[in-house]
Design a protein around this motif. Structure first.
Motif, mmCIF file in Angstrom:
data_model
loop_
_atom_site.group_PDB
_atom_site.id
_atom_site.type_symbol
_atom_site.label_atom_id
_atom_site.label_comp_id
_atom_site.label_asym_id
_atom_site.label_seq_id
_atom_site.Cartn_x
_atom_site.Cartn_y
_atom_site.Cartn_z
ATOM 1 N N ALA A 285 52.255 -33.222 -13.917
ATOM 2 C CA ALA A 285 51.267 -32.271 -14.435
ATOM 3 C C ALA A 285 51.607 -31.814 -15.844
ATOM 4 C CB ALA A 285 51.170 -31.071 -13.500
ATOM 5 N N GLY A 286 52.883 -31.967 -16.219
ATOM 6 C CA GLY A 286 53.306 -31.554 -17.551
ATOM 7 C C GLY A 286 53.411 -30.049 -17.717
ATOM 8 N N GLY A 287 53.693 -29.334 -16.622
ATOM 9 C CA GLY A 287 53.818 -27.885 -16.724
ATOM 10 C C GLY A 287 54.232 -27.265 -15.407
ATOM 11 N N TRP A 288 54.330 -25.931 -15.419
ATOM 12 C CA TRP A 288 54.676 -25.175 -14.219
ATOM 13 C C TRP A 288 53.420 -25.025 -13.368
ATOM 14 C CZ3 TRP A 288 59.710 -24.091 -13.289
ATOM 15 C CH2 TRP A 288 60.579 -24.210 -14.375
ATOM 16 N N THR B 44 62.325 -32.646 -22.570
ATOM 17 C CA THR B 44 62.545 -31.199 -22.572
ATOM 18 C C THR B 44 61.232 -30.504 -22.241
ATOM 19 O OG1 THR B 44 62.060 -31.007 -24.944
ATOM 20 C CG2 THR B 44 64.368 -31.376 -24.313
ATOM 21 N N PHE B 45 61.346 -29.308 -21.704
ATOM 22 C CA PHE B 45 60.159 -28.506 -21.414
ATOM 23 C C PHE B 45 60.561 -27.037 -21.393
ATOM 24 C CE2 PHE B 45 62.028 -30.143 -17.557
ATOM 25 C CZ PHE B 45 62.133 -29.043 -16.716
ATOM 26 N N ASP C 127 65.636 -23.719 -22.992
ATOM 27 C CA ASP C 127 64.687 -24.597 -22.308
ATOM 28 C C ASP C 127 65.455 -25.535 -21.398
ATOM 29 O OD1 ASP C 127 65.800 -26.437 -24.027
ATOM 30 O OD2 ASP C 127 64.038 -26.594 -25.321
ATOM 31 N N TYR C 128 64.708 -26.306 -20.630
ATOM 32 C CA TYR C 128 65.313 -27.259 -19.718
ATOM 33 C C TYR C 128 65.245 -28.659 -20.319
ATOM 34 C CZ TYR C 128 65.200 -23.753 -15.998
ATOM 35 O OH TYR C 128 65.400 -22.632 -15.247
ATOM 36 N N VAL C 129 66.227 -29.463 -19.958
ATOM 37 C CA VAL C 129 66.217 -30.871 -20.342
ATOM 38 C C VAL C 129 66.589 -31.692 -19.112
ATOM 39 C CG1 VAL C 129 68.600 -30.717 -21.194
ATOM 40 C CG2 VAL C 129 67.166 -32.643 -21.881
ATOM 41 N N VAL C 130 65.817 -32.730 -18.861
ATOM 42 C CA VAL C 130 66.120 -33.696 -17.804
ATOM 43 C C VAL C 130 66.421 -35.018 -18.477
ATOM 44 C CG1 VAL C 130 65.218 -34.983 -15.831
ATOM 45 C CG2 VAL C 130 64.722 -32.543 -16.059
#
Length: 384
Positions: free
Chosen positions: A202-205, A147-148, A134-137
């Motif tokens: 938006a909390g998503g792709w 994370t997302f 997953d990704y983390v910013v």
């Protein structure tokens, strides 16, 4: 009567302790804007009013910004671990201590640095099989992170971060998906066939756009995010401009006859710059009008002899620039005894033409070198 006297006394005490209490907000912001950035950070501790004024989005552009503190970069050590590691080097002393190991992030098998934009780091986090990465910013200055989930092709993709704290605390992640996996025996490039856009608001792709014709992106050339557009170096003297909805256009850039590789792009003082460097000289161009694709103005050029005092053919390149000052950062690759490579970091002040050695990055360091500008805002959208 007693309560009136008490209220009057409290007001007088407040005026004595804060002589700026009667100043209008716009006047106070104007005063704070004239002090150095480090002092601005201290001003946030004076009172709730001062803190709120400094943090307000309408005032951020008026207030002094942070300076470039250092560089994150990838490194490796085949003797002890075959995976990519990461390092950090300061270029402005120790005024901004950070946990360069990013130990504040959740435990995982490996953290892969991907991009850095206006104080935030984008990483890909590997987890034990069969879990997907997953990704983390994260914000290294405040140690906040989010994370997302990644998309299906995240392990093969080339991801970049878009973030502008003067506009919003929310960020975008651009996931560029290659038509075929990178072949290390060929050029360092990706033929990108589609882009996915993640929006923290938006909390998503939010977008998954497939282009009719794959575009070529230089994998290790770096990119920059400016005014809602991600700029990436392509081939054939072009820069790809991708907006937050996945639309892409190409901008022709000036070239050098003896260019050793493609251009490097960066942002400084709210404008887009391109650095072209060849065997003989480096030239710096600025895009005066982003709506016009050929309005480039030559800002500076310097020969290798002027820069380094010799005509040596050591490999060098512009890797970044100061966000507010006319200062370039360059790496020079030299060969040590035993055919080992040594990477050195320099700064170059355009006005004075002064070249200054900063540090050795070591023979295990490699691109991308990610410029880090600390962000001390406590807000990170949906952050931990």
């Amino acid at each position: 009567m007693g309560s009136m006297e008490m209220a009057t006394g409290s007001m007088e005490t407040a005026l004595i302790s804060d002589p700026t209490a009667k100043l209008p907000d716009d006047i106070l912001v104007e005063i704070i804007s004239r002090v150095p950035f480090k002092s601005t950070r201290c001003c946030k501790c004076v009172s709730t009013r001062w803190r709120d004024l400094i943090a307000h989005p309408d005032h951020r552009k008026k207030l002094p910004r942070s300076t470039l503190a250092g560089f994150f970069y990838k490194t490796y050590d085949m003797a002890s671990r075959p995976h990519d590691l990461h390092g950090y080097r300061s270029v402005s002393g120790n005024w901004c201590p950070i946990d360069a190991s990013l130990s504040f992030l959740p435990k995982c098998e490996e953290i892969d640095l991907l991009d850095c934009c206006n104080g935030l780091l984008l990483c890909r986090r590997s987890k034990p099989y069969p879990e997907e990465p997953d990704y983390v910013v994260c914000n290294p200055a405040t140690e906040k992170w989010v994370t997302f989930p990644a998309n299906e092709w995240s392990s093969e993709s080339y991801a970049r971060l878009g973030f502008d704290p003067a506009v919003s605390s929310h960020f975008y992640v651009f996931e560029l998906v290659p038509a075929v996996a990178l072949n290390w025996n060929l050029k360092y490039e990706y033929d990108i066939e589609e882009v996915g856009i993640y929006s923290s608001k938006a909390g998503g792709w939010t977008h998954q756009i497939e282009w009719d014709d794959p575009i070529e992106i230089r994998n290790f050339s770096g990119g920059t995010f400016l005014s809602g557009v991600l700029y990436l170096c392509s081939y054939n003297n072009l820069v790809a401009a991708i907006d937050v909805e996945g639309n892409c256009r190409f901008i022709p850039v000036p070239t050098l006859n003896d260019a050793r590789c493609g251009p490097y792009i960066y942002a400084s003082r709210g404008q887009l710059y391109v650095a072209n460097y060849g065997a003989a000289e480096v030239s710096i161009w600025v895009l005066e009008d982003s709506s016009s694709e050929d309005y480039w103005t030559l800002k500076h050029n310097a020969s290798y002899l002027q820069l380094f005092g010799s005509s040596s053919k050591e490999f060098y390149g512009v890797i970044s620039a100061h966000p507010e000052d006319d200062v370039l950062f360059m790496t020079v690759e030299t060969t040590l005894p035993g055919h080992r490579l040594q990477m050195k970091l320099f700064s170059y002040e355009i006005d004075s033409k002064e070249l200054r050695f900063i540090c050795d990055l070591g023979w295990t360091s490699r691109c991308p070198y990610l410029p880090y500008v600390p962000l001390f805002s406590e807000s990170l959208a949906d952050g931990h």
